[in-house]
Motif scaffolding. Structure first.
Motif, PDB file in Angstrom:
ATOM      1  N   ARG A  15       6.506  -1.951 -12.212  1.00 39.38           N
ATOM      2  CA  ARG A  15       6.388  -0.899 -11.195  1.00 39.38           C
ATOM      3  C   ARG A  15       5.321  -1.306 -10.176  1.00 39.38           C
ATOM      4  O   ARG A  15       4.415  -2.074 -10.476  1.00 39.38           O
ATOM      5  CB  ARG A  15       5.995   0.428 -11.842  1.00 39.38           C
ATOM      6  N   TRP A  16       5.447  -0.753  -8.963  1.00 36.35           N
ATOM      7  CA  TRP A  16       4.505  -1.028  -7.878  1.00 36.35           C
ATOM      8  C   TRP A  16       3.664   0.208  -7.615  1.00 36.35           C
ATOM      9  O   TRP A  16       4.161   1.328  -7.630  1.00 36.35           O
ATOM     10  CB  TRP A  16       5.245  -1.408  -6.598  1.00 36.35           C
ATOM     11  N   VAL A  17       2.379  -0.021  -7.314  1.00 36.30           N
ATOM     12  CA  VAL A  17       1.461   1.026  -6.898  1.00 36.30           C
ATOM     13  C   VAL A  17       1.072   0.714  -5.454  1.00 36.30           C
ATOM     14  O   VAL A  17       0.739  -0.431  -5.132  1.00 36.30           O
ATOM     15  CB  VAL A  17       0.199   1.069  -7.800  1.00 36.30           C
ATOM     16  N   ASP A  18       1.136   1.718  -4.598  1.00 39.34           N
ATOM     17  CA  ASP A  18       0.831   1.534  -3.179  1.00 39.34           C
ATOM     18  C   ASP A  18      -0.609   1.098  -2.954  1.00 39.34           C
ATOM     19  O   ASP A  18      -0.877   0.080  -2.339  1.00 39.34           O
ATOM     20  CB  ASP A  18       1.078   2.822  -2.392  1.00 39.34           C
ATOM     21  N   VAL A  19      -1.528   1.933  -3.451  1.00 38.31           N
ATOM     22  CA  VAL A  19      -2.964   1.717  -3.220  1.00 38.31           C
ATOM     23  C   VAL A  19      -3.719   2.103  -4.482  1.00 38.31           C
ATOM     24  O   VAL A  19      -3.479   3.152  -5.056  1.00 38.31           O
ATOM     25  CB  VAL A  19      -3.479   2.574  -2.032  1.00 38.31           C
ATOM     26  N   ILE A  20      -4.658   1.236  -4.889  1.00 41.89           N
ATOM     27  CA  ILE A  20      -5.548   1.544  -6.026  1.00 41.89           C
ATOM     28  C   ILE A  20      -6.978   1.368  -5.528  1.00 41.89           C
ATOM     29  O   ILE A  20      -7.274   0.450  -4.774  1.00 41.89           O
ATOM     30  CB  ILE A  20      -5.372   0.569  -7.200  1.00 41.89           C
ATOM     31  N   SER A  21      -7.855   2.258  -5.982  1.00 42.94           N
ATOM     32  CA  SER A  21      -9.270   2.063  -5.635  1.00 42.94           C
ATOM     33  C   SER A  21     -10.105   1.929  -6.870  1.00 42.94           C
ATOM     34  O   SER A  21      -9.735   2.186  -7.950  1.00 42.94           O
ATOM     35  CB  SER A  21      -9.806   3.190  -4.767  1.00 42.94           C
ATOM     36  N   ALA A  23       2.474   1.905   7.653  1.00 43.05           N
ATOM     37  CA  ALA A  23       1.312   2.333   8.435  1.00 43.05           C
ATOM     38  C   ALA A  23       0.386   3.221   7.601  1.00 43.05           C
ATOM     39  O   ALA A  23      -0.848   3.091   7.673  1.00 43.05           O
ATOM     40  CB  ALA A  23       1.771   3.076   9.688  1.00 43.05           C
ATOM     41  N   ALA A  24       0.948   4.103   6.793  1.00 41.51           N
ATOM     42  CA  ALA A  24       0.136   4.987   5.952  1.00 41.51           C
ATOM     43  C   ALA A  24      -0.633   4.178   4.907  1.00 41.51           C
ATOM     44  O   ALA A  24      -1.813   4.449   4.648  1.00 41.51           O
ATOM     45  CB  ALA A  24       1.020   6.032   5.279  1.00 41.51           C
ATOM     46  N   ILE A  25       0.009   3.183   4.327  1.00 47.41           N
ATOM     47  CA  ILE A  25      -0.670   2.335   3.347  1.00 47.41           C
ATOM     48  C   ILE A  25      -1.779   1.535   4.026  1.00 47.41           C
ATOM     49  O   ILE A  25      -2.897   1.443   3.509  1.00 47.41           O
ATOM     50  CB  ILE A  25       0.330   1.407   2.632  1.00 47.41           C
ATOM     51  N   HIS A  26      -1.481   0.976   5.192  1.00 48.74           N
ATOM     52  CA  HIS A  26      -2.477   0.214   5.947  1.00 48.74           C
ATOM     53  C   HIS A  26      -3.686   1.089   6.271  1.00 48.74           C
ATOM     54  O   HIS A  26      -4.836   0.659   6.129  1.00 48.74           O
ATOM     55  CB  HIS A  26      -1.842  -0.346   7.223  1.00 48.74           C
ATOM     56  N   ALA A  80      -4.692   3.827   4.646  1.00 46.80           N
ATOM     57  CA  ALA A  80      -5.422   4.134   3.413  1.00 46.80           C
ATOM     58  C   ALA A  80      -6.299   2.960   2.987  1.00 46.80           C
ATOM     59  O   ALA A  80      -7.438   3.152   2.544  1.00 46.80           O
ATOM     60  CB  ALA A  80      -4.437   4.492   2.305  1.00 46.80           C
ATOM     61  N   LEU A  81      -5.802   1.748   3.145  1.00 44.36           N
ATOM     62  CA  LEU A  81      -6.591   0.563   2.802  1.00 44.36           C
ATOM     63  C   LEU A  81      -7.768   0.386   3.761  1.00 44.36           C
ATOM     64  O   LEU A  81      -8.868  -0.004   3.346  1.00 44.36           O
ATOM     65  CB  LEU A  81      -5.705  -0.684   2.814  1.00 44.36           C
ATOM     66  N   ALA A  82      -7.550   0.680   5.037  1.00 43.21           N
ATOM     67  CA  ALA A  82      -8.610   0.539   6.038  1.00 43.21           C
ATOM     68  C   ALA A  82      -9.724   1.575   5.831  1.00 43.21           C
ATOM     69  O   ALA A  82     -10.892   1.297   6.087  1.00 43.21           O
ATOM     70  CB  ALA A  82      -8.021   0.674   7.441  1.00 43.21           C
ATOM     71  N   GLU A  83      -9.343   2.756   5.346  1.00 41.10           N
ATOM     72  CA  GLU A  83     -10.315   3.835   5.179  1.00 41.10           C
ATOM     73  C   GLU A  83     -11.159   3.682   3.910  1.00 41.10           C
ATOM     74  O   GLU A  83     -12.205   4.302   3.794  1.00 41.10           O
ATOM     75  CB  GLU A  83      -9.600   5.188   5.153  1.00 41.10           C
ATOM     76  N   ASN A  84     -10.709   2.886   2.976  1.00 43.88           N
ATOM     77  CA  ASN A  84     -11.444   2.727   1.725  1.00 43.88           C
ATOM     78  C   ASN A  84     -11.618   1.244   1.431  1.00 43.88           C
ATOM     79  O   ASN A  84     -10.691   0.585   0.982  1.00 43.88           O
ATOM     80  CB  ASN A  84     -10.688   3.408   0.575  1.00 43.88           C
ATOM     81  N   PRO A  85     -12.817   0.699   1.659  1.00 44.49           N
ATOM     82  CA  PRO A  85     -13.039  -0.729   1.453  1.00 44.49           C
ATOM     83  C   PRO A  85     -12.859  -1.186   0.000  1.00 44.49           C
ATOM     84  O   PRO A  85     -12.628  -2.358  -0.259  1.00 44.49           O
ATOM     85  CB  PRO A  85     -14.472  -0.969   1.922  1.00 44.49           C
ATOM     86  N   ARG A  86     -12.921  -0.260  -0.953  1.00 49.99           N
ATOM     87  CA  ARG A  86     -12.721  -0.615  -2.358  1.00 49.99           C
ATOM     88  C   ARG A  86     -11.246  -0.587  -2.753  1.00 49.99           C
ATOM     89  O   ARG A  86     -10.893  -1.027  -3.843  1.00 49.99           O
ATOM     90  CB  ARG A  86     -13.505   0.347  -3.249  1.00 49.99           C
TER      91      ARG A  86
END
Length: 169
Positions: free
Chosen positions: A163-169, A141-144, A146-152
């Motif tokens: 390795r995995w990265v949760d979110v990149i902008s 839910a936190a990742i979702h 973060a993705l919803a709040e930043n369109p980039r």
């Protein structure tokens, strides 16, 4: 954000490495997890949360296991000092894989003088499957969000290192 298992292992004795690798490879084969032995003459191992914290240079031996294609490799690589430390992010592989990795660490305990585990899913400490599932849901839910709040932003992203990265902008 994230669910990762951090582990530090100290071999009981020098020859324990062979039993540990045999047990780990047998466990991996029983779960149909790809694995490979590691043997390097000139290894450089970063063993702390930040590069350079506990750097080891020298020969190494161990095993690398890939529990799931959405999980970071589980790398158990020991220097001649009988010490290994690393982490594996499990959050994209799910709670079942997470529990199986904990079971593998339990199976390796007879070969170890000491085993330290920090489990961000809280399963190692509690063995509570409901709590683990809740932690996985909260992380997703936190990742979702973060993705919803930043369109980039995008994620999750697998790096060339595995390795995995949760979110990149």
């Amino acid at each position: 954000m994230g669910i990762t298992i951090h582990y530090t292992l100290y071999l009981r004795e020098e020859n324990a490495i062979h039993g540990l690798v045999h047990t780990a490879s047998t466990f991996a084969a029983q779960h149909a997890w790809p694995w490979r032995e590691i043997q390097r003459e000139n290894a450089v191992l970063e063993r702390g949360p930040k590069p350079g914290d506990f750097r080891y240079e020298g020969s190494s031996y161990g095993i690398e296991i890939t529990p799931n294609d959405r999980c970071e490799p589980l790398r158990l690589e020991f220097g001649v000092d009988g010490f290994a430390a690393d982490y594996t992010k499990t959050q994209f592989a799910g709670p079942v894989v997470h529990r199986e990795i904990v079971a593998l660490l339990d199976a390796l305990n007879p070969f170890l003088l000491e085993l330290e585990v920090i489990d961000e899913g809280e399963y190692w400490e509690t063995r509570d499957e409901t709590l683990l599932a809740q932690n996985f849901e909260e992380c997703a839910a936190a990742i979702h969000q973060a993705l919803a709040e930043n369109p980039r932003a995008r994620g999750p992203v697998r790096l060339p290192s595995g390795r995995w990265v949760d979110v990149i902008s």
